[in-house]
Design a protein around this motif. Structure first.
Motif: not given
Length: 508
Positions: A109-111, A168-169, A175-177
């Motif tokens: 959540d932070v990253d 990273n976003s 998209g990957l989900r």
């Protein structure tokens, strides 16, 4: 007059006997050698439809015999190849589906700058595309073959899960989900079709119970495993702990998928002597299923649209869809076990530890109900109705009683009833559709599973933290759903039994 004599005297088609009433298996020795496959009809005369170009007439070899010992050996071998493989496949599937929640709590959540509203979208996007792709995926599976299709998509979603460690976003995560949902959508309905195609009806509840037990164990220990990974591997080689979670679980999924290429069996009609199965054992498997009125015709003469419409027009299939949606919607309670346990006064690591007895109770109840329902197949619909009635009553107690001990006990009992109902609902649906060809049955099971999973979308909003500690809205909705499911399965059982009695009277 017995059922067998009525069928012989009236030369009536045997094919709807079990699907109409979930009755015990009729002895095959007194059956006619030709069995015409009937469409699941809601018409008065229960007439059958033979599709042009399809092998709808199956010849039974009445001269072919086998011993009980041979059959037991075959079933043990099927369990060895199918149940063990499917158990580990579903365990990883369930973990891959839920690991995003563990990652979210472990720094993702932070990253990625994801707040609670964005996280909800991540969950919903997965389930939307998961539901959309289920029916088409099962049609592809019937065409391609289960032993290649299921391991292939498992390897694919394993790679997708592993690649999630590179995002990273927020957009990349979404998209990957979607990609993961695309590949994973074909898994559950394919497994339902495989199990319903290899096992007799009085063997299916225990096998579906073993299948669901993988999800129960994943729920019990998945959080602990995720915690160990994210805690002890955090910043190892400069990689955040939540990224390691995706890497390890993705790699494990690919590994199990590769093993599946060697152990998972195709549908019976596609099986060739291999993997230790002789030609005689394959014939025993096919004959015993035909004598139990399980149709393994591929349905090549039926178009996907015909298969879809045949299920959508069936009142019993629609009732199965409603019932399963209720079960899945109520079972979203499992996503909130830690939240609910925290609301009961526990904190820290004790929250995770106190969820384990809930899953342990569900595990035991799941197995007990499965064994009982296989011995009493004609009661499956009523057993489902009773389980959901009990779950609704337990939910009412949780809402009206705020003592920690009582509420925790009620959570254990609710979980037990709902998990047992989940497994039994799948075997009940598979048995009901057993007389359909593989394509029609595959579409029907995919519809039930897909639309049932739609319930997870609204279920994700039932227990907001602002409702703590009473959670009246969440338990109120679940109570209503449980009683709706209770009524649905009861009406389904009464409906099918009445039609069977009418069928009985008209053909004396």
């Amino acid at each position: 007059m017995s059922w067998n004599n009525k069928l012989l005297n009236n030369k009536f088609n045997f094919n709807n006997l079990y699907s109409l009433g979930e009755m015990e298996r009729t002895s095959s020795e007194s059956m006619k050698p030709r069995i015409s496959h009937l469409e699941d009809s809601d018409s008065k005369n229960l007439g059958g439809i033979e599709y042009e170009g399809s092998s709808n007439i199956i010849e039974l070899d009445e001269e072919f015999t086998y011993t009980e010992q041979e059959e037991r050996q075959l079933v043990r071998k099927l369990d060895y190849f199918l149940l063990i493989t499917i158990f580990w496949m579903y365990l990883l599937s369930y973990m891959d589906r839920t690991n995003v929640g563990n990652a979210y709590k472990s720094g993702m959540d932070v990253d990625l700058d994801i707040d609670s509203s964005k996280y909800s979208i991540v969950l919903i996007v997965f389930f939307i595309f998961y539901v959309i792709f289920e029916v088409p995926a099962n049609l592809v599976m019937v065409k391609v073959g289960a032993s290649r299709f299921v391991p292939a998509i498992m390897c694919a979603w394993g790679v997708s899960t592993g690649l999630t460690a590179l995002v990273n976003s927020y957009a990349q995560l979404i998209g990957l989900r979607v990609v993961t949902a695309f590949f994973e959508a074909g898994f559950a309905p394919a497994i339902l079709l495989i199990l319903s195609s290899w096992y007799r009806k009085n063997e299916q509840s225990k096998r579906f119970s073993a299948y669901i037990s993988a999800a129960i164990l994943s729920g019990a220990f998945g959080g602990l495993i995720a915690g160990l990974i994210t805690q002890h591997l955090h910043n190892s080689h400069g990689i955040a702990g939540w990224r390691w979670l995706f890497i390890i679980e993705g790699a494990a999924t690919v590994a199990i998928g590769i093993i599946g290429f060697f152990t998972l069996l195709p549908l019976p009609q596609h099986m060739k002597p291999s993997k230790g199965f002789t030609e005689r054992q394959i014939k025993i498997a096919m004959v015993r299923l035909k004598r139990d009125n399980v149709d393994n015709d591929s349905g090549d003469g039926i178009s996907p649209l015909q298969a879809l419409l045949g299920n959508v027009k069936s009142a019993r299939v629609l009732m199965l869809i409603v019932g399963y949606m209720v079960i899945v919607g109520s079972s979203t309670l499992s996503y909130f076990y830690p939240t609910l346990v925290a609301g009961l006064g526990y904190s820290g690591s004790m929250i995770q530890y106190m969820t384990i007895p809930i899953y342990a109770a569900a595990f035991v109840c799941n197995l007990v109900v499965a064994f009982f329902s296989d011995r009493n197949m004609h009661l499956r619909g009523y057993i489902l109705s009773g389980l959901l009635c009990f779950a609704g009553v337990f939910s009412v107690v949780v809402v009206t009683c705020y003592g920690y001990t009582v509420r925790y006990a009620m959570l254990c009992l609710m979980a037990s009833a709902l998990w047992a109902a989940n497994a039994l609902a799948l075997s009940y649906a598979a048995s009901t559709l057993a007389d359909k060809d593989s394509k029609t049955r595959g579409v029907g099971l995919a519809l039930i599973n897909a639309l049932g999973n739609l319930a997870q979308i609204y279920g994700a909003y039932l227990f907001p933290s602002t409702d703590s500690p009473k959670y009246i809205k969440g338990f109120g909705v679940i109570t209503g759903m449980c009683f709706l499911g209770c009524a649905t399965y009861f009406l389904s059982a009464v409906y099918t039994n009445r039609r069977l009695r009418k069928f009985d009277l008209e053909n004396i």
